[in-house]
Scaffold this motif. Structure first.
Motif, PDB file in Angstrom:
ATOM      1  N   GLU A   1       0.818  -1.212   0.000  1.00 40.49           N
ATOM      2  CA  GLU A   1       0.000   0.000   0.000  1.00 40.49           C
ATOM      3  C   GLU A   1       0.851   1.261   0.000  1.00 40.49           C
ATOM      4  N   TRP A   2       2.059   1.182   0.577  1.00 41.65           N
ATOM      5  CA  TRP A   2       2.926   2.348   0.701  1.00 41.65           C
ATOM      6  C   TRP A   2       4.027   2.316  -0.346  1.00 41.65           C
ATOM      7  N   SER A   3       4.617   3.499  -0.546  1.00 42.13           N
ATOM      8  CA  SER A   3       5.823   3.572  -1.364  1.00 42.13           C
ATOM      9  C   SER A   3       7.012   3.092  -0.538  1.00 42.13           C
ATOM     10  N   SER A   4       8.135   2.828  -1.207  1.00 43.39           N
ATOM     11  CA  SER A   4       9.326   2.381  -0.482  1.00 43.39           C
ATOM     12  C   SER A   4       9.784   3.448   0.501  1.00 43.39           C
ATOM     13  N   ARG A   5       9.606   4.728   0.139  1.00 39.86           N
ATOM     14  CA  ARG A   5       9.995   5.806   1.052  1.00 39.86           C
ATOM     15  C   ARG A   5       9.122   5.784   2.300  1.00 39.86           C
ATOM     16  N   GLU A   6       7.806   5.588   2.114  1.00 43.44           N
ATOM     17  CA  GLU A   6       6.912   5.546   3.272  1.00 43.44           C
ATOM     18  C   GLU A   6       7.210   4.335   4.152  1.00 43.44           C
ATOM     19  N   THR A   7       7.499   3.213   3.529  1.00 41.76           N
ATOM     20  CA  THR A   7       7.866   2.027   4.308  1.00 41.76           C
ATOM     21  C   THR A   7       9.130   2.286   5.109  1.00 41.76           C
ATOM     22  N   GLY A   8      10.127   2.917   4.473  1.00 42.71           N
ATOM     23  CA  GLY A   8      11.361   3.250   5.180  1.00 42.71           C
ATOM     24  C   GLY A   8      11.110   4.191   6.343  1.00 42.71           C
ATOM     25  N   GLU A   9      10.259   5.199   6.134  1.00 41.70           N
ATOM     26  CA  GLU A   9       9.932   6.134   7.216  1.00 41.70           C
ATOM     27  C   GLU A   9       9.218   5.416   8.359  1.00 41.70           C
ATOM     28  N   PHE A  10       8.336   4.490   8.007  1.00 42.68           N
ATOM     29  CA  PHE A  10       7.613   3.729   9.033  1.00 42.68           C
ATOM     30  C   PHE A  10       8.580   2.939   9.910  1.00 42.68           C
ATOM     31  N   VAL A  11       9.484   2.208   9.268  1.00 44.38           N
ATOM     32  CA  VAL A  11      10.447   1.410  10.029  1.00 44.38           C
ATOM     33  C   VAL A  11      11.384   2.314  10.826  1.00 44.38           C
ATOM     34  N   ASN A  12      11.833   3.409  10.231  1.00 47.81           N
ATOM     35  CA  ASN A  12      12.724   4.331  10.936  1.00 47.81           C
ATOM     36  C   ASN A  12      12.040   4.947  12.152  1.00 47.81           C
ATOM     37  N   THR A  13      10.733   5.198  12.031  1.00 46.34           N
ATOM     38  CA  THR A  13       9.979   5.717  13.182  1.00 46.34           C
ATOM     39  C   THR A  13       9.952   4.691  14.310  1.00 46.34           C
ATOM     40  N   LEU A  14       9.725   3.418  13.950  1.00 48.03           N
ATOM     41  CA  LEU A  14       9.741   2.370  14.966  1.00 48.03           C
ATOM     42  C   LEU A  14      11.113   2.259  15.624  1.00 48.03           C
ATOM     43  N   ILE A  15      12.175   2.403  14.809  1.00 49.72           N
ATOM     44  CA  ILE A  15      13.528   2.356  15.362  1.00 49.72           C
ATOM     45  C   ILE A  15      13.725   3.489  16.358  1.00 49.72           C
ATOM     46  N   ALA A  16      13.217   4.677  16.024  1.00 52.55           N
ATOM     47  CA  ALA A  16      13.340   5.814  16.939  1.00 52.55           C
ATOM     48  C   ALA A  16      12.602   5.537  18.249  1.00 52.55           C
ATOM     49  N   TYR A  17      11.413   4.916  18.165  1.00 49.26           N
ATOM     50  CA  TYR A  17      10.683   4.552  19.376  1.00 49.26           C
ATOM     51  C   TYR A  17      11.458   3.524  20.194  1.00 49.26           C
ATOM     52  N   VAL A  18      12.042   2.543  19.501  1.00 45.97           N
ATOM     53  CA  VAL A  18      12.788   1.496  20.204  1.00 45.97           C
ATOM     54  C   VAL A  18      13.990   2.078  20.931  1.00 45.97           C
ATOM     55  N   LYS A  19      14.714   2.944  20.263  1.00 52.28           N
ATOM     56  CA  LYS A  19      15.907   3.528  20.892  1.00 52.28           C
ATOM     57  C   LYS A  19      15.512   4.432  22.050  1.00 52.28           C
ATOM     58  N   GLY A  20      14.582   5.352  21.781  1.00 52.57           N
ATOM     59  CA  GLY A  20      14.097   6.227  22.835  1.00 52.57           C
ATOM     60  C   GLY A  20      15.213   6.820  23.654  1.00 52.57           C
ATOM     61  N   PRO A  21      14.962   7.032  24.954  1.00 50.08           N
ATOM     62  CA  PRO A  21      16.006   7.599  25.825  1.00 50.08           C
ATOM     63  C   PRO A  21      16.859   6.538  26.509  1.00 50.08           C
ATOM     64  N   GLY A  22      16.601   5.252  26.228  1.00 47.23           N
ATOM     65  CA  GLY A  22      17.289   4.181  26.951  1.00 47.23           C
ATOM     66  C   GLY A  22      18.668   3.878  26.422  1.00 47.23           C
ATOM     67  N   GLU A  23      19.175   2.707  26.825  1.00 44.23           N
ATOM     68  CA  GLU A  23      20.526   2.279  26.446  1.00 44.23           C
ATOM     69  C   GLU A  23      20.474   1.179  25.395  1.00 44.23           C
ATOM     70  N   VAL A  24      19.619   1.374  24.404  1.00 45.22           N
ATOM     71  CA  VAL A  24      19.506   0.389  23.326  1.00 45.22           C
ATOM     72  C   VAL A  24      20.718   0.505  22.406  1.00 45.22           C
ATOM     73  N   ASP A  25      21.252  -0.650  22.003  1.00 44.93           N
ATOM     74  CA  ASP A  25      22.388  -0.655  21.079  1.00 44.93           C
ATOM     75  C   ASP A  25      21.894  -0.406  19.659  1.00 44.93           C
ATOM     76  N   ASP A  26      22.757  -0.676  18.701  1.00 51.33           N
ATOM     77  CA  ASP A  26      22.384  -0.533  17.301  1.00 51.33           C
ATOM     78  C   ASP A  26      21.162  -1.397  16.991  1.00 51.33           C
ATOM     79  N   VAL A  27      20.249  -0.850  16.184  1.00 48.64           N
ATOM     80  CA  VAL A  27      19.036  -1.564  15.810  1.00 48.64           C
ATOM     81  C   VAL A  27      19.197  -2.092  14.389  1.00 48.64           C
ATOM     82  N   ALA A  28      18.984  -3.391  14.216  1.00 51.69           N
ATOM     83  CA  ALA A  28      19.096  -4.029  12.901  1.00 51.69           C
ATOM     84  C   ALA A  28      17.697  -4.313  12.366  1.00 51.69           C
TER      85      ALA A  28
END
Length: 790
Positions: free
Chosen positions: A415-442
């Motif tokens: 349903e989304w473009s590749s750019r929108e899909t990338g933004e969606f995943v990047n947003t989730l990565i930002a939520y995962v990292k948050g203010p904590g001590e999360v390492d690199d997200v793959a």
């Protein structure tokens, strides 16, 4: 072997010039916290060193010389222009050779040609011949006299001795009596590999004296001694050319020669003095034209040869900057390559030679290397690494491994473009990292994977539950999507290598998504539960093969009359004389093994055989069989159901399919099957209404005849006003849509009284009966009494 050598050399450079002391300690700490980033930095540094070394070594050994020569010739074709008309070629052509019966002109003819050229106003005559061999005494004497008469205006060719390793080519020099009366000019040049280029010296040493080259003599060049390449942009077709025979016969007008400088050279077919001129129609051009092109090159100014140093230096800086800035874009390398190809075109106009092929090789090496690193360690379209980047063969006792599965990401991506899909995943990565001590997200497939500090069991469960809820809220709110429900898998086996733990966390996330739970922690307890599930799958496989899975029936009671009006078929299986199998776990195992349809058919076949007896007592008896709503999209399953109905002569209107589901349905896949079921009179019931995906949307998508209220609302009616309100509202909505309402989990008279007051149609639960065998159910029906469990 070459690549391995470069890698070894790169490792040595890293060890020699890499961080040391406190920097090493800091790097080790960072590697513990961000192993992926440190790994990638090392990989990129090593690749940069290898690329730069490759460019330097190829330049030193002159590896790309043929490509350099071809590109220089191609640039010349882009700048092609007419040659200035100040220098002409007197061609000893085929006509001339034919006139002298296959022989070159003698010195008698040379003397006559010199006199005619000088008489026509030619200012300088350069012979591309050495006049080294004696002819007849009279011819030599005449030629000597001619040279004396025009002293200072004539140059004869010389060629110093040339040692080419396997043999020595002797020098070429005019006879002594000629040498005393003329100027000398070097005829020889240096050819490049495959004859793709020619280079001339402006001056050569010969017998202790310095003499100009032919091109320098033609140009009147008085500058420094240097080696240069003639500019092929001067079109040889536009060089004034006159036949030696025509000059000798006096048929060339004096005006055509006046003020010019000329070179006398061979152009006849049998001459060996032909050389390759790339990208031209003739391909092979007489040597005299190369000397003329060289002369025009010198007349334009002193040629400057920057060689390969500036290009390699600039490209090395660009490659290093890519490593420092950590950019993944290949655009920079592309721009560098374009710049390398464009800049020499500009420099050529100013007589500046710049060799770019070694630098271009370094760019290509770096671009391919960086792309391979990106492809292996980065996800496409998403600003995240792959799991390979954060993997390690060593354990991490201070880190838990997390895997987040994004359900239905493939459908979202459609349903989304590749750019929108990338933004969606990047947003989730930002939520995962948050203010904590999360390492690199793959990121890999539809999974995010990361390492985070170790937590105690209770704290980890609370953290996982909160994280899953937060991410679900973020998906629903930020992206207006209810499809991408996340599921977490967490591995806490700290003694295992990180690589193996990543796989286990990903498996746990897949399992959590399949089971419809928010998270699964892959610890010892989960491992034991998984082993139990595997054993259950083994039992299921055996039961499916032998078709001996047992069933029982829980009566449905009409609340108004107390009569048994139907029954729900339930699995009650005791394999191999062991304990009863938990039906929910069995269904989950069947779904996980993609055997749910087989299980459904076996249960239905047993129910149809038994149900015929109940219909014989009460033709209006409704037999209910549970089925996953997802199975509606399987046309093969529906065909098999129709086959069973026909085989056992079971009336379709007496069969109800109770549909349960925890995932979204796709209208376009189930609509034809629903229409087919309705056409045959089979009833549909929405089971466990109010839980999972069984909500108002299901009422719209599934045109059911019955709705069952989930037991958790029914059992709390006595203590919860909210539950009573939910039950009342559900009954009213269902009745307004013409549906029969069944309450599940009824266990006391007070609830029955409340349900009857609300207008509920039917009920089932322990108050009336547990799941019983068909003979027991038939006995209850024959008694005709109100069904209450004694």
């Amino acid at each position: 072997m070459i690549i391995a050598s470069f890698q070894s050399l790169a490792d040595r450079i890293w060890r020699a010039f890499g961080p040391a002391g406190e920097e090493v300690a800091g790097l080790e700490q960072e590697m513990k916290r961000r192993p992926g980033a440190v790994l990638l930095r090392r990989k990129r540094v090593k690749m940069a060193v290898m690329a730069i070394l490759f460019g330097l070594i190829s330049a030193v050994i002159d590896l790309p010389r043929p490509a350099e020569d071809l590109y220089r010739a191609a640039r010349a074709q882009l700048r092609l222009r007419p040659a200035p008309q100040t220098i002409a070629l007197i061609a000893v052509d085929d006509r001339t050779i034919a006139a002298f019966r296959g022989q070159e002109p003698s010195r008698i003819e040379d003397s006559a040609v010199i006199d005619r050229l000088i008489a026509s106003g030619v200012t300088r005559i350069v012979f591309d011949r050495g006049h080294a061999d004696p002819q007849t005494p009279s011819a030599d004497a005449l030629f000597e006299e001619t040279l004396k008469r025009h002293r200072g205006k004539i140059w004869l060719g010389i060629a110093p001795e040339l040692d080419i390793g396997s043999k020595v080519i002797p020098e070429i020099a005019p006879l002594p009596q000629f040498e005393r009366n003329v100027n000398l000019a070097a005829m020889n040049g240096r050819g490049g590999p495959f004859g793709l280029s020619v280079a001339f010296e402006t001056r050569v040493d010969f017998h202790g004296k310095s003499h100009p080259s032919l091109s320098a003599a033609l140009a009147g060049f008085e500058g420094p001694a240097l080696r240069y390449r003639p500019d092929y942009a001067f079109n040889p077709k536009t060089v004034p050319t006159f036949s030696y025979l025509d000059v000798l016969n006096g048929t060339v007008p004096a005006e055509a020669l006046r003020g010019k400088r000329v070179v006398v050279g061979a152009t006849n077919y049998e001459s060996a003095d032909f050389h390759l001129l790339p990208f031209t129609a003739e391909h092979m051009v007489p040597g005299g034209y190369f000397h003329i092109m060289g002369a025009h090159t010198l007349q334009r100014g002193v040629p400057v040869d920057l060689s390969w140093f500036p290009a390699v230096l600039v490209i090395s800086a660009a490659i290093v900057s890519l490593v420092i800035l950590r950019t993944r874009s290949g655009r920079v390398m592309g721009l560098c390559a374009i710049g390398l190809l464009v800049v020499p075109i500009v420099f050529d106009e100013f007589g500046i030679n710049l060799d770019v092929m070694p630098a271009l090789l370094a760019v290509i090496f770096a671009a391919i290397g960086f792309q391979r690193i990106n492809r292996k360690y980065y996800s496409s379209d998403v600003d995240a690494m792959t799991t390979t980047a954060i993997s390690s063969d060593k354990p991490s006792i201070a880190r838990d491994v997390y895997a987040l599965k994004i359900a239905n990401l493939a459908e979202l991506s459609e349903e989304w473009s590749s750019r929108e899909t990338g933004e969606f995943v990047n947003t989730l990565i930002a939520y995962v990292k948050g203010p904590g001590e999360v390492d690199d997200v793959a990121f890999e497939r539809d999974l995010l994977v990361w390492l985070a500090p170790k937590m105690e069991a209770g704290e980890l469960e609370r953290h996982a539950d909160g994280l899953a809820l937060m991410l679900k809220t973020a998906i629903s709110h930020d992206w207006q999507s209810s499809n991408g429900a996340p599921a977490l898998g967490i591995d806490t086996n700290h003694d295992l290598p990180v690589t193996l733990r990543i796989k286990k966390a990903m498996q746990a996330a897949d399992e959590a998504a399949a089971r419809g739970v928010r998270f699964i922690i892959n610890d010892a307890a989960h491992l034991e539960a998984r082993n139990q599930r595997l054993e259950l799958i083994r039992l299921l496989e055996r039961g499916l093969r032998s078709r001996i899975i047992g069933v029982a029936y829980q009566p449905k009671v009409d609340l108004a009359s107390g009569r048994i009006v139907g029954a729900e078929t339930l699995i009650r299986w005791q394999p191999e004389g062991t304990d009863y199998v938990n039906p929910q776990e069995l269904v989950l195992a069947a779904e996980a093994g993609d055997r749910i349809n087989e299980l459904t058919l076996i249960v239905m076949e047993a129910a149809l055989i038994d149900g015929k007896q109940a219909i014989a007592l009460d033709p209006r008896f409704k037999l209910a069989v549970n089925m996953s709503a997802k199975s509606l999209s399987d046309t093969h399953l529906l065909f098999d159901i129709m086959t069973l109905l026909g085989r056992y002569d079971f009336p379709p209107e007496n069969l109800t399919l109770e549909l349960t589901e925890t995932a979204k349905l796709e209208d376009h896949r189930i609509a034809p099957q629903i229409a087919a079921l309705k056409a045959r009179g089979i009833g549909l019931s929405i089971d466990d209404f109010g839980t999972g995906q069984s909500n108002l949307e299901y009422i719209e998508k599934l045109p059911s005849s019955e709705l069952k209220i989930d037991r958790k609302f029914v059992q709390h009616m006595a203590t919860s006003e909210e539950s009573r309100a939910v039950v009342r509202a559900t009954i009213e909505i269902a009745h307004s849509l013409g549906k029969v309402v069944v309450a599940e989990g009824v266990e006391d008279i007070e609830v029955v009284t409340a349900l009857r007051a609300m207008g509920c149609d039917q009920a089932q639960g322990y108050l009336f009966s547990h799941a019983i065998t068909m003979p027991e159910l038939l006995a209850m029906m024959e008694g005709g009494r109100i069904a209450l469990n004694a």
